[in-house]
Design a protein around this motif. Structure first.
Motif, PDB file in Angstrom:
ATOM      1  N   LEU A  43       0.819  -1.211   0.000  1.00 61.75           N
ATOM      2  CA  LEU A  43       0.000   0.000   0.000  1.00 61.75           C
ATOM      3  C   LEU A  43       0.854   1.263   0.000  1.00 61.75           C
ATOM      4  O   LEU A  43       0.355   2.353   0.302  1.00 61.75           O
ATOM      5  CB  LEU A  43      -0.940   0.002   1.212  1.00 61.75           C
ATOM      6  N   HIS A  47       1.229   4.299   4.640  1.00 59.82           N
ATOM      7  CA  HIS A  47      -0.186   4.383   4.298  1.00 59.82           C
ATOM      8  C   HIS A  47      -0.992   4.691   5.564  1.00 59.82           C
ATOM      9  O   HIS A  47      -0.779   4.059   6.618  1.00 59.82           O
ATOM     10  CB  HIS A  47      -0.659   3.064   3.682  1.00 59.82           C
ATOM     11  N   ALA A  49      -3.906   3.938   6.732  1.00 62.66           N
ATOM     12  CA  ALA A  49      -4.602   2.832   7.398  1.00 62.66           C
ATOM     13  C   ALA A  49      -3.634   1.970   8.197  1.00 62.66           C
ATOM     14  O   ALA A  49      -3.969   1.493   9.297  1.00 62.66           O
ATOM     15  CB  ALA A  49      -5.340   1.979   6.365  1.00 62.66           C
ATOM     16  N   GLY A 240       2.333  -5.318   4.466  1.00 62.25           N
ATOM     17  CA  GLY A 240       2.538  -3.968   3.958  1.00 62.25           C
ATOM     18  C   GLY A 240       3.820  -3.322   4.441  1.00 62.25           C
ATOM     19  O   GLY A 240       3.951  -2.098   4.448  1.00 62.25           O
ATOM     20  N   ALA A 278      -5.493  -4.511   8.378  1.00 55.06           N
ATOM     21  CA  ALA A 278      -5.624  -3.220   7.686  1.00 55.06           C
ATOM     22  C   ALA A 278      -5.274  -3.356   6.206  1.00 55.06           C
ATOM     23  O   ALA A 278      -5.941  -2.776   5.344  1.00 55.06           O
ATOM     24  CB  ALA A 278      -4.732  -2.178   8.355  1.00 55.06           C
ATOM     25  N   VAL A 279      -4.238  -4.126   5.904  1.00 50.84           N
ATOM     26  CA  VAL A 279      -3.839  -4.346   4.509  1.00 50.84           C
ATOM     27  C   VAL A 279      -4.937  -5.068   3.747  1.00 50.84           C
ATOM     28  O   VAL A 279      -5.332  -4.665   2.644  1.00 50.84           O
ATOM     29  CB  VAL A 279      -2.518  -5.140   4.437  1.00 50.84           C
ATOM     30  N   ASN A 281      -8.105  -5.328   4.371  1.00 56.15           N
ATOM     31  CA  ASN A 281      -9.309  -4.515   4.206  1.00 56.15           C
ATOM     32  C   ASN A 281      -9.229  -3.647   2.960  1.00 56.15           C
ATOM     33  O   ASN A 281     -10.240  -3.381   2.307  1.00 56.15           O
ATOM     34  CB  ASN A 281      -9.523  -3.629   5.439  1.00 56.15           C
ATOM     35  N   GLN A 282      -8.021  -3.228   2.616  1.00 60.54           N
ATOM     36  CA  GLN A 282      -7.823  -2.406   1.416  1.00 60.54           C
ATOM     37  C   GLN A 282      -7.681  -3.284   0.173  1.00 60.54           C
ATOM     38  O   GLN A 282      -8.412  -3.133  -0.800  1.00 60.54           O
ATOM     39  CB  GLN A 282      -6.554  -1.556   1.578  1.00 60.54           C
ATOM     40  N   VAL A 283      -6.741  -4.223   0.220  1.00 59.32           N
ATOM     41  CA  VAL A 283      -6.333  -4.956  -0.986  1.00 59.32           C
ATOM     42  C   VAL A 283      -7.387  -5.938  -1.465  1.00 59.32           C
ATOM     43  O   VAL A 283      -7.567  -6.123  -2.681  1.00 59.32           O
ATOM     44  CB  VAL A 283      -4.983  -5.676  -0.749  1.00 59.32           C
ATOM     45  N   ASP A 285     -10.517  -5.695  -1.423  1.00 53.86           N
ATOM     46  CA  ASP A 285     -11.712  -5.048  -1.968  1.00 53.86           C
ATOM     47  C   ASP A 285     -11.716  -5.265  -3.487  1.00 53.86           C
ATOM     48  O   ASP A 285     -10.723  -4.970  -4.164  1.00 53.86           O
ATOM     49  CB  ASP A 285     -11.680  -3.551  -1.655  1.00 53.86           C
ATOM     50  N   PHE A 288     -10.447  -2.451  -5.617  1.00 54.21           N
ATOM     51  CA  PHE A 288      -9.002  -2.245  -5.530  1.00 54.21           C
ATOM     52  C   PHE A 288      -8.282  -3.204  -6.477  1.00 54.21           C
ATOM     53  O   PHE A 288      -7.379  -2.797  -7.221  1.00 54.21           O
ATOM     54  CB  PHE A 288      -8.528  -2.452  -4.089  1.00 54.21           C
ATOM     55  N   THR A 358      -0.638   0.926  -5.003  1.00 52.61           N
ATOM     56  CA  THR A 358      -1.303   2.230  -5.012  1.00 52.61           C
ATOM     57  C   THR A 358      -0.655   3.202  -5.989  1.00 52.61           C
ATOM     58  O   THR A 358      -0.968   4.393  -5.988  1.00 52.61           O
ATOM     59  CB  THR A 358      -1.248   2.837  -3.597  1.00 52.61           C
TER      60      THR A 358
END
Length: 376
Positions: A43, A47, A49, A240, A278-279, A281-283, A285, A288, A358
């Motif tokens: 990320l 980052h 988050a 991350g 946290a990673v 939750n972003q990746v 998605d 994403f 990102t």
């Protein structure tokens, strides 16, 4: 004089700060980081988050050991196996540790020792993982390796079929050989492995230490093939930038790894789990991952448009390579660094491109412009 061992060939730049895709050295010079700590900083640097997760968890609990239940492990494990055929996770601290766990697990589960791996592979530098690695330079000088590993040519169906007998416990491979030259498994080879595993009862370990956690545009690179691994190993992008690794396995292994069979002091500690959550939750998605695929398509398009056809473009997602034929790439990597671009090789003749997931199109354009200057 340094008090450090000299086992790393370090570069001149001393990186002290980073934000997103940009890092800064101790002299104040800024660089586009297309190494991502070798596919780790998924990320980007710092980052929000991840920073928030570290700050909040660091004020609660860092470490408690696996003698106790760690709720974060349950959350991350559920995210990693959700909507897959995999059922359970074991957490550790690195890719090598994840691969050691996988090797131990298949040997204990099957009662067999023989594991097939492939030339130019890289699975780590501990003794088991090093023995699985198909590169002599990793082995040299360390004496007898762990036995019963057979190393075959990569993507060679005939060689694989000839090597299979009743002694084989598992096949172990990377979907893309990152260290070995950004070499991807062909559809024909994937189908052959799938057939062998199904017909012969051979287990399949897929090392997704570098390709996993969105790096190729899907959660795991194997999802883009017919392969259905019994075990998947992860690290690098999972944290991350924070040290964390994992081994995922199917339900059949649950009883094999019972209490006392394997363990780690630091693996899956609360701080690591908060970052991994946290990673993910972003990746993980879908939007994403779709964006990663779009960025990859754009990057490949730009590379093919601006570089001569003598250079081959290899890989998937944001794990790409520029093949330079028989030319060694070390001087290109040095020239890029002088122009403010950090790169890493994949074997002697391939430039590896590993931006954070990102990365922006504008940053990709900057990198293509630098590559065009140094390669033409």
């Amino acid at each position: 004089m340094s008090a450090l061992f000299g086992n790393y060939g370090k570069r001149r730049a001393e990186i002290v700060k980073g934000q997103g895709t940009i890092v800064e050295d101790s002299s104040g010079k800024k660089y586009l980081d297309f190494t991502s700590g070798i596919a780790v900083v998924s990320l980007g640097h710092a980052h929000p988050a991840i920073v928030k997760a570290v700050q909040e968890q660091s004020e609660k609990l860092w470490h408690i050991s696996n003698l106790f239940g760690i709720p974060g492990q349950e959350k991350v494990a559920e995210k990693l196996v959700a909507d897959t055929h995999l059922s359970y996770a074991f957490f550790c601290n690195s890719g090598a540790e994840a691969n050691e766990a996988a090797i131990k697990l298949v040997r204990k589960h099957t009662g067999k020792k023989h594991i097939i791996t492939f030339e130019k592979s890289f699975h780590g530098r501990t003794f088991g993982a090093m023995s699985a690695t198909g590169q002599g330079k990793i082995h040299n000088g360390f004496g007898p390796l762990v036995d019963k590993f057979t190393t075959l040519p990569f993507n060679d169906v005939a060689a694989l079929e000839a090597a299979i007998d009743d002694s084989v416990a598992a096949i172990m491979l990377e979907m893309i050989q990152g260290e070995g030259g950004v070499n991807s498994v062909t559809p024909e080879f994937a189908q052959a492995i799938s057939t062998i595993c199904e017909d012969k009862g051979v287990l399949l370990i897929i090392d997704e230490v570098q390709t996993g956690i969105g790096r190729t545009g899907t959660r795991y690179a194997y999802e883009q093939t017919v392969l259905k691994p019994n075990i998947v190993t992860l690290a690098k992008g999972l944290g991350g930038g924070f040290p964390v690794g994992a081994m995922l396995g199917t339900a059949e292994f649950y009883d094999t790894f019972g209490p006392g069979t394997h363990g780690t002091t630091f693996g899956g500690n609360p701080l690591a789990m908060s970052v991994a959550e946290a990673v993910l939750n972003q990746v993980f998605d879908p939007s994403f991952l779709q964006h990663v695929q779009e960025l990859s398509a754009y990057f490949v398009e730009q590379l093919k448009e601006h570089l001569p056809a003598t250079y081959t473009i290899q890989g998937q997602g944001l794990l790409l390579g520029v093949g330079c034929g028989d030319t060694e790439v070390a001087s290109y990597i040095t020239a890029a660094e002088e122009k403010g671009l950090l790169l890493v090789g994949a074997g002697p003749n391939v430039i590896r491109l590993l931006p954070p997931l990102t990365v922006t199109k504008a940053e990709i354009d900057e990198v293509v412009a630098v590559l065009k200057k140094i390669l033409l």
